[in-house]
Design a protein around this motif. Structure first.
Motif, PDB file in Angstrom:
ATOM      1  N   PRO A 165       0.582  -1.293   0.096  1.00  0.00           N
ATOM      2  CA  PRO A 165       0.225   0.090   0.270  1.00  0.00           C
ATOM      3  C   PRO A 165       1.030   1.132   0.341  1.00  0.00           C
ATOM      4  O   PRO A 165       2.212   1.418   0.425  1.00  0.00           O
ATOM      5  CB  PRO A 165      -0.859  -0.402   1.661  1.00  0.00           C
ATOM      6  CG  PRO A 165      -0.593  -1.496   1.452  1.00  0.00           C
ATOM      7  CD  PRO A 165       0.472  -2.288   1.088  1.00  0.00           C
ATOM      8  N   THR A 205     -13.625   2.920   1.078  1.00  0.00           N
ATOM      9  CA  THR A 205     -13.547   2.542  -0.699  1.00  0.00           C
ATOM     10  C   THR A 205     -14.146   3.912  -1.049  1.00  0.00           C
ATOM     11  O   THR A 205     -15.661   4.476  -1.212  1.00  0.00           O
ATOM     12  CB  THR A 205     -14.346   1.809  -1.214  1.00  0.00           C
ATOM     13  OG1 THR A 205     -13.500   0.446  -0.814  1.00  0.00           O
ATOM     14  CG2 THR A 205     -14.567   1.918  -2.877  1.00  0.00           C
ATOM     15  N   ASN A 221     -13.402  -2.114   2.025  1.00  0.00           N
ATOM     16  CA  ASN A 221     -12.049  -2.064   1.004  1.00  0.00           C
ATOM     17  C   ASN A 221     -12.422  -2.568  -0.342  1.00  0.00           C
ATOM     18  O   ASN A 221     -12.365  -4.021  -0.479  1.00  0.00           O
ATOM     19  CB  ASN A 221     -10.809  -2.510   1.551  1.00  0.00           C
ATOM     20  CG  ASN A 221      -9.004  -2.672   0.475  1.00  0.00           C
ATOM     21  OD1 ASN A 221      -9.111  -1.671  -0.203  1.00  0.00           O
ATOM     22  ND2 ASN A 221      -8.546  -3.191   1.378  1.00  0.00           N
ATOM     23  N   ASP A 225     -12.066  -3.324  -3.154  1.00  0.00           N
ATOM     24  CA  ASP A 225     -11.087  -3.149  -4.561  1.00  0.00           C
ATOM     25  C   ASP A 225     -11.611  -3.724  -5.685  1.00  0.00           C
ATOM     26  O   ASP A 225     -12.448  -4.637  -5.901  1.00  0.00           O
ATOM     27  CB  ASP A 225      -9.540  -3.968  -4.723  1.00  0.00           C
ATOM     28  CG  ASP A 225      -9.606  -5.777  -3.607  1.00  0.00           C
ATOM     29  OD1 ASP A 225     -10.582  -6.293  -3.887  1.00  0.00           O
ATOM     30  OD2 ASP A 225      -9.067  -6.603  -2.943  1.00  0.00           O
ATOM     31  N   ASP A 284      -8.101   0.636  -8.590  1.00  0.00           N
ATOM     32  CA  ASP A 284      -7.167   0.368  -7.300  1.00  0.00           C
ATOM     33  C   ASP A 284      -5.529   0.898  -7.069  1.00  0.00           C
ATOM     34  O   ASP A 284      -4.565   0.838  -7.159  1.00  0.00           O
ATOM     35  CB  ASP A 284      -6.336  -1.312  -7.554  1.00  0.00           C
ATOM     36  CG  ASP A 284      -7.455  -2.036  -7.528  1.00  0.00           C
ATOM     37  OD1 ASP A 284      -7.566  -3.292  -7.586  1.00  0.00           O
ATOM     38  OD2 ASP A 284      -8.642  -2.132  -6.707  1.00  0.00           O
ATOM     39  N   ARG A 314      -4.048   2.357  -4.255  1.00  0.00           N
ATOM     40  CA  ARG A 314      -4.120   2.161  -2.959  1.00  0.00           C
ATOM     41  C   ARG A 314      -3.889   3.697  -1.396  1.00  0.00           C
ATOM     42  O   ARG A 314      -2.364   3.655  -2.212  1.00  0.00           O
ATOM     43  CB  ARG A 314      -2.942   0.985  -2.830  1.00  0.00           C
ATOM     44  CG  ARG A 314      -3.932  -0.186  -3.411  1.00  0.00           C
ATOM     45  CD  ARG A 314      -3.569  -1.746  -2.793  1.00  0.00           C
ATOM     46  NE  ARG A 314      -4.225  -2.741  -3.956  1.00  0.00           N
ATOM     47  CZ  ARG A 314      -5.257  -3.514  -3.875  1.00  0.00           C
ATOM     48  NH1 ARG A 314      -5.754  -2.588  -2.876  1.00  0.00           N
ATOM     49  NH2 ARG A 314      -6.022  -4.407  -4.403  1.00  0.00           N
ATOM     50  N   VAL A 339      -8.729   2.322  -0.236  1.00  0.00           N
ATOM     51  CA  VAL A 339      -8.639   2.285  -2.101  1.00  0.00           C
ATOM     52  C   VAL A 339      -9.467   3.223  -2.587  1.00  0.00           C
ATOM     53  O   VAL A 339     -10.390   3.686  -2.579  1.00  0.00           O
ATOM     54  CB  VAL A 339      -8.872   0.618  -3.064  1.00  0.00           C
ATOM     55  CG1 VAL A 339     -10.317   0.162  -2.272  1.00  0.00           C
ATOM     56  CG2 VAL A 339      -8.534   0.797  -4.317  1.00  0.00           C
TER      57      VAL A 339
END
Length: 214
Positions: free
Chosen positions: A66, A104, A145, A147, A197, A199, A204
């Motif tokens: 990350p 997110t 998260n 992703d 993505d 991060r 994300v």
């Protein structure tokens, strides 16, 4: 489209930008290695070997890791998200989005904000519109998260679409068509995910081309 065909196509589309970001990072790392090599020209061969080994180990250690900053830092670092950053600051959401998360964030670009009717952004940045601005921005945030891989699984499990509940309390509908992922908002507007993505240490970011309206 059949799901067993859609899933790899979707993963490929969502992963494309992440791969491009990795390529950019690799290019930056290559430039840094070139500078280091130039400085080491006069050093003994043993030192050059040590430097090369250290550089390789460092790249291996950070590959896929990350970002050191959080999702706010990632947005601040993007020249395409200055309007979003200004809005987050005006809404007083910086500390919230710097929290533990994970979050997110579906992040509209500057161009996405420019699609709004003239004067909309300026009006939302007024202190009197802070609550409206906060609601709009938190409509772009989902807890957890989510992703690319997770979103793919959710769309597959939902038979071609997935309902995402936002921090604002409203919902977004995620769909995929030919590898393109879209989000439909409460007003029926459709936004396309153009990068996936990105991060941060607490979540994300997925970049979108249209502001979502609750």
């Amino acid at each position: 489209m059949k799901l067993h065909v859609l899933t790899p196509a979707l993963l490929g589309a969502l992963a494309l930008t992440a791969c491009q970001n990795d390529a950019a990072d690799t290019a930056m790392a290559t430039d840094a290695d070139a500078d280091a090599a130039a400085m080491a020209d006069s050093a003994p061969a043993a030192d050059e070997a040590t430097t090369s080994a250290d550089a390789t180990a460092a790249m291996d250690a950070t590959a896929g890791a990350p970002a050191s900053g959080d999702v706010v830092d990632a947005a601040i670092a993007s020249p395409d998200h200055t309007t979003l950053v200004a809005a987050v600051q005006a809404a007083g959401l910086v500390d919230t989005l710097k929290g533990d998360g994970p979050f997110t964030v579906f992040a509209p670009t500057n161009a996405a904000f420019e699609k709004l009717p003239a004067g909309t952004v300026e009006g939302l940045l007024e202190p009197s519109a802070k609550d409206d601005l906060s609601g709009l921005l938190t409509y772009h945030v989902v807890s957890g998260n989510v992703d690319a891989a997770t979103l793919t699984q959710q769309i597959e499990a939902g038979g071609g679409s997935a309902t995402l509940t936002t921090v604002q309390g409203g919902t977004l509908t995620a769909r995929a068509d030919g590898g393109t992922v879209t989000l439909t908002d409460a007003k029926g507007g459709v936004s396309t995910v153009t990068a996936a993505d990105v991060r941060g240490s607490n979540g994300v970011i997925h970049v979108i081309d249209t502001v979502l309206m609750p």
